[in-house]
Design a protein around this motif. Structure first.
Motif, PDB file in Angstrom:
ATOM      1  N   LYS A   1       0.828  -1.211   0.000  1.00 52.25           N
ATOM      2  CA  LYS A   1       0.000   0.000   0.000  1.00 52.25           C
ATOM      3  C   LYS A   1       0.861   1.259   0.000  1.00 52.25           C
ATOM      4  CE  LYS A   1      -3.954  -2.215   2.096  1.00 52.25           C
ATOM      5  NZ  LYS A   1      -4.825  -2.342   3.262  1.00 52.25           N
ATOM      6  N   LEU A   2       1.964   1.229   0.735  1.00 54.98           N
ATOM      7  CA  LEU A   2       2.857   2.395   0.742  1.00 54.98           C
ATOM      8  C   LEU A   2       3.529   2.582  -0.617  1.00 54.98           C
ATOM      9  CD1 LEU A   2       4.411   2.061   4.297  1.00 54.98           C
ATOM     10  CD2 LEU A   2       2.911   3.894   3.481  1.00 54.98           C
ATOM     11  N   LEU A   3       3.901   1.481  -1.277  1.00 53.34           N
ATOM     12  CA  LEU A   3       4.470   1.585  -2.628  1.00 53.34           C
ATOM     13  C   LEU A   3       3.434   2.146  -3.600  1.00 53.34           C
ATOM     14  CD1 LEU A   3       6.489  -1.749  -2.866  1.00 53.34           C
ATOM     15  CD2 LEU A   3       7.430   0.569  -2.721  1.00 53.34           C
ATOM     16  N   LYS A   4       2.201   1.656  -3.499  1.00 53.12           N
ATOM     17  CA  LYS A   4       1.122   2.142  -4.375  1.00 53.12           C
ATOM     18  C   LYS A   4       0.893   3.635  -4.153  1.00 53.12           C
ATOM     19  CE  LYS A   4      -3.710   1.373  -5.498  1.00 53.12           C
ATOM     20  NZ  LYS A   4      -4.924   0.613  -5.170  1.00 53.12           N
ATOM     21  N   TRP A   5       0.895   4.071  -2.911  1.00 56.24           N
ATOM     22  CA  TRP A   5       0.701   5.486  -2.590  1.00 56.24           C
ATOM     23  C   TRP A   5       1.787   6.342  -3.228  1.00 56.24           C
ATOM     24  CZ3 TRP A   5       3.600   8.572   1.114  1.00 56.24           C
ATOM     25  CH2 TRP A   5       3.052   9.851   1.314  1.00 56.24           C
ATOM     26  N   GLN A   6       3.007   5.810  -3.314  1.00 54.48           N
ATOM     27  CA  GLN A   6       4.119   6.531  -3.916  1.00 54.48           C
ATOM     28  C   GLN A   6       4.160   6.376  -5.437  1.00 54.48           C
ATOM     29  OE1 GLN A   6       7.943   6.005  -1.562  1.00 54.48           O
ATOM     30  NE2 GLN A   6       6.658   4.337  -0.803  1.00 54.48           N
TER      31      GLN A   6
ATOM     32  N   ILE B   1       4.850   3.619  -7.085  1.00 57.59           N
ATOM     33  CA  ILE B   1       5.987   2.751  -7.428  1.00 57.59           C
ATOM     34  C   ILE B   1       5.419   1.386  -7.784  1.00 57.59           C
ATOM     35  CG2 ILE B   1       8.054   1.588  -6.564  1.00 57.59           C
ATOM     36  CD1 ILE B   1       8.512   4.028  -4.748  1.00 57.59           C
ATOM     37  N   SER B   2       5.667   0.970  -9.003  1.00 59.56           N
ATOM     38  CA  SER B   2       5.151  -0.317  -9.481  1.00 59.56           C
ATOM     39  C   SER B   2       6.244  -1.372  -9.379  1.00 59.56           C
ATOM     40  CB  SER B   2       4.687  -0.201 -10.933  1.00 59.56           C
ATOM     41  OG  SER B   2       3.658   0.736 -11.035  1.00 59.56           O
ATOM     42  N   LYS B   3       6.208  -2.110  -8.307  1.00 57.08           N
ATOM     43  CA  LYS B   3       7.132  -3.236  -8.145  1.00 57.08           C
ATOM     44  C   LYS B   3       6.552  -4.175  -7.103  1.00 57.08           C
ATOM     45  CE  LYS B   3      10.460  -1.846  -4.597  1.00 57.08           C
ATOM     46  NZ  LYS B   3      10.415  -3.104  -3.855  1.00 57.08           N
ATOM     47  N   ASN B   4       6.955  -5.413  -7.172  1.00 54.34           N
ATOM     48  CA  ASN B   4       6.518  -6.385  -6.188  1.00 54.34           C
ATOM     49  C   ASN B   4       7.317  -6.216  -4.905  1.00 54.34           C
ATOM     50  OD1 ASN B   4       4.662  -7.636  -7.914  1.00 54.34           O
ATOM     51  ND2 ASN B   4       6.252  -8.914  -8.798  1.00 54.34           N
ATOM     52  N   VAL B   5       6.694  -6.574  -3.799  1.00 53.97           N
ATOM     53  CA  VAL B   5       7.380  -6.552  -2.521  1.00 53.97           C
ATOM     54  C   VAL B   5       8.386  -7.692  -2.525  1.00 53.97           C
ATOM     55  CG1 VAL B   5       7.094  -6.791  -0.028  1.00 53.97           C
ATOM     56  CG2 VAL B   5       5.372  -5.586  -1.368  1.00 53.97           C
ATOM     57  N   ARG B   6       9.597  -7.383  -2.096  1.00 54.08           N
ATOM     58  CA  ARG B   6      10.683  -8.369  -2.109  1.00 54.08           C
ATOM     59  C   ARG B   6      11.132  -8.677  -0.692  1.00 54.08           C
ATOM     60  NH1 ARG B   6      13.767  -4.955  -6.722  1.00 54.08           N
ATOM     61  NH2 ARG B   6      12.282  -5.343  -8.372  1.00 54.08           N
ATOM     62  N   ARG B   7      12.110  -9.535  -0.566  1.00 55.91           N
ATOM     63  CA  ARG B   7      12.694  -9.871   0.730  1.00 55.91           C
ATOM     64  C   ARG B   7      13.491  -8.681   1.259  1.00 55.91           C
ATOM     65  NH1 ARG B   7      15.537 -15.227   1.324  1.00 55.91           N
ATOM     66  NH2 ARG B   7      14.743 -14.875   3.395  1.00 55.91           N
ATOM     67  N   TRP B   8      13.808  -8.717   2.551  1.00 55.96           N
ATOM     68  CA  TRP B   8      14.499  -7.621   3.238  1.00 55.96           C
ATOM     69  C   TRP B   8      15.764  -7.181   2.507  1.00 55.96           C
ATOM     70  CZ3 TRP B   8      14.227  -3.720   6.316  1.00 55.96           C
ATOM     71  CH2 TRP B   8      15.329  -3.255   6.994  1.00 55.96           C
ATOM     72  N   GLN B   9      16.654  -8.090   2.199  1.00 55.18           N
ATOM     73  CA  GLN B   9      17.915  -7.732   1.541  1.00 55.18           C
ATOM     74  C   GLN B   9      17.664  -7.139   0.157  1.00 55.18           C
ATOM     75  OE1 GLN B   9      20.827  -7.551   2.854  1.00 55.18           O
ATOM     76  NE2 GLN B   9      20.287  -8.515   4.785  1.00 55.18           N
ATOM     77  N   GLU B  10      16.710  -7.685  -0.575  1.00 49.29           N
ATOM     78  CA  GLU B  10      16.393  -7.170  -1.908  1.00 49.29           C
ATOM     79  C   GLU B  10      15.783  -5.783  -1.837  1.00 49.29           C
ATOM     80  OE1 GLU B  10      13.911 -10.414  -2.991  1.00 49.29           O
ATOM     81  OE2 GLU B  10      15.523 -11.506  -3.973  1.00 49.29           O
ATOM     82  N   GLU B  11      14.947  -5.535  -0.826  1.00 54.79           N
ATOM     83  CA  GLU B  11      14.366  -4.200  -0.643  1.00 54.79           C
ATOM     84  C   GLU B  11      15.456  -3.186  -0.307  1.00 54.79           C
ATOM     85  OE1 GLU B  11      11.432  -2.948  -1.236  1.00 54.79           O
ATOM     86  OE2 GLU B  11      10.324  -4.783  -1.586  1.00 54.79           O
ATOM     87  N   LYS B  12      16.397  -3.576   0.539  1.00 56.97           N
ATOM     88  CA  LYS B  12      17.503  -2.665   0.872  1.00 56.97           C
ATOM     89  C   LYS B  12      18.333  -2.361  -0.373  1.00 56.97           C
ATOM     90  CE  LYS B  12      19.820  -4.475   4.199  1.00 56.97           C
ATOM     91  NZ  LYS B  12      20.602  -4.841   5.383  1.00 56.97           N
ATOM     92  N   SER B  13      18.597  -3.379  -1.183  1.00 55.06           N
ATOM     93  CA  SER B  13      19.369  -3.171  -2.419  1.00 55.06           C
ATOM     94  C   SER B  13      18.614  -2.267  -3.385  1.00 55.06           C
ATOM     95  CB  SER B  13      19.668  -4.512  -3.099  1.00 55.06           C
ATOM     96  OG  SER B  13      20.499  -5.281  -2.295  1.00 55.06           O
TER      97      SER B  13
ATOM     98  N   TYR C   1      10.306   8.055  -0.317  1.00 58.06           N
ATOM     99  CA  TYR C   1      10.476   6.605  -0.288  1.00 58.06           C
ATOM    100  C   TYR C   1      11.231   6.182   0.978  1.00 58.06           C
ATOM    101  CZ  TYR C   1      12.052   1.915  -1.313  1.00 58.06           C
ATOM    102  OH  TYR C   1      12.302   0.574  -1.216  1.00 58.06           O
ATOM    103  N   LYS C   2      12.316   6.881   1.288  1.00 58.97           N
ATOM    104  CA  LYS C   2      13.103   6.538   2.472  1.00 58.97           C
ATOM    105  C   LYS C   2      12.283   6.741   3.753  1.00 58.97           C
ATOM    106  CE  LYS C   2      16.625   8.787   0.438  1.00 58.97           C
ATOM    107  NZ  LYS C   2      17.876   9.524   0.276  1.00 58.97           N
ATOM    108  N   MET C   3      11.466   7.787   3.779  1.00 52.05           N
ATOM    109  CA  MET C   3      10.606   8.014   4.941  1.00 52.05           C
ATOM    110  C   MET C   3       9.576   6.898   5.072  1.00 52.05           C
ATOM    111  SD  MET C   3      10.193  12.139   4.507  1.00 52.05           S
ATOM    112  CE  MET C   3       8.994  12.425   5.781  1.00 52.05           C
ATOM    113  N   CYS C   4       9.032   6.454   3.943  1.00 53.09           N
ATOM    114  CA  CYS C   4       8.072   5.346   3.969  1.00 53.09           C
ATOM    115  C   CYS C   4       8.733   4.063   4.451  1.00 53.09           C
ATOM    116  CB  CYS C   4       7.468   5.120   2.586  1.00 53.09           C
ATOM    117  SG  CYS C   4       6.196   6.295   2.127  1.00 53.09           S
ATOM    118  N   LEU C   5       9.920   3.790   3.954  1.00 56.11           N
ATOM    119  CA  LEU C   5      10.642   2.587   4.362  1.00 56.11           C
ATOM    120  C   LEU C   5      10.927   2.610   5.864  1.00 56.11           C
ATOM    121  CD1 LEU C   5      12.064  -0.054   3.606  1.00 56.11           C
ATOM    122  CD2 LEU C   5      14.096   1.295   3.073  1.00 56.11           C
TER     123      LEU C   5
ATOM    124  N   TYR D   1      -5.076   8.323   0.184  1.00 56.07           N
ATOM    125  CA  TYR D   1      -4.615   7.098   0.823  1.00 56.07           C
ATOM    126  C   TYR D   1      -4.846   5.919  -0.108  1.00 56.07           C
ATOM    127  CZ  TYR D   1      -4.376   9.786   5.118  1.00 56.07           C
ATOM    128  OH  TYR D   1      -4.045  10.712   6.066  1.00 56.07           O
ATOM    129  N   PRO D   2      -3.930   4.975  -0.083  1.00 63.88           N
ATOM    130  CA  PRO D   2      -4.093   3.789  -0.950  1.00 63.88           C
ATOM    131  C   PRO D   2      -5.224   2.904  -0.483  1.00 63.88           C
ATOM    132  CG  PRO D   2      -2.105   3.600   0.395  1.00 63.88           C
ATOM    133  CD  PRO D   2      -2.696   4.944   0.669  1.00 63.88           C
TER     134      PRO D   2
END
Length: 141
Positions: free
Chosen positions: A47-52, A54-66, A82-86, A140-141
Motif C-alpha cells: 500500500k505504501l508503494l502504491k501510494w508513492q 511505485i510499481s514493483k513487487n514486494v521483495r525480501r528484506w535484503q532485496e528491498e535494501k538493495s 520513499y526513504k521516509m516510507c521505508l 490514501y491507498p
C-alpha cells in the motif's frame, strides 16, 4: 544488521521454545520475514508503494535494501519520501509486532498505513518542496 530480538534468535538463548510470528501466526518469526515476507507486512508495504506510485513487487528484506540503495539514493523529494516510507514501515511494523507480543493488541494494516502516511505529511510539510509533492499525493491507498 540482523540484531533485532526476533523470536528465531530467542530459542538460542533458551528464552522461548516456540517461534511463531505474531502478525501472521503461522510462520517462524525471523528478521527477513518480519518486515516484508509476512502477509501483514507485505500488505502494508504494498500500500505504501502504491501510494508513492511505485510499481514493483514486494521483495525480501535484503532485496528491498538493495532496491532502495540503487533507486532511492538521490536527494530528490520522491527518493526522500520513499526513504521516509521505508523507515516508517519498519518502525511501525516492529511496534505492531511488539504490541501483539506483549499486550495482545492489534491494528489493521490499513490503520497502520494511514498512520505512516500522516507522519510523513507532518514531517514533510516543514519544507516547501515536500509540501508541494505531498499535496500531489494527497490520497490514501
Amino acid at each position: 544488521m540482523g540484531r533485532l530480538s526476533t523470536k528465531d534468535r530467542l530459542p538460542q538463548w533458551g528464552t522461548i521454545d516456540l517461534a511463531i510470528f505474531p502478525l501472521c501466526d503461522h510462520i517462524d518469526e525471523s528478521h527477513n520475514h518480519l518486515f516484508f515476507e509476512c502477509s501483514y507486512s507485505k500488505r502494508v508495504w504494498s500500500k505504501l508503494l502504491k501510494w508513492q506510485n511505485i510499481s514493483k513487487n514486494v521483495r525480501r528484506w535484503q532485496e528491498e535494501k538493495s532496491w532502495a540503495t540503487s533507486n532511492a539514493s538521490s536527494r530528490s523529494v520522491q527518493a526522500d519520501i520513499y526513504k521516509m516510507c521505508l523507515a516508517g514501515a519498519v518502525y511501525h511494523i516492529w511496534l505492531e509486532r511488539d504490541a501483539r507480543v506483549f499486550s495482545q493488541g492489534q491494528k489493521e494494516d490499513k490503520g497502520l498505513v494511514r498512520q505512516i502516511i500522516q507522519e510523513i505529511f507532518v514531517c514533510g510539510s516543514m519544507t516547501k518542496k515536500f509540501a508541494t509533492k505531498l499535496a500531489q499525493m494527497n490520497c490514501y491507498p
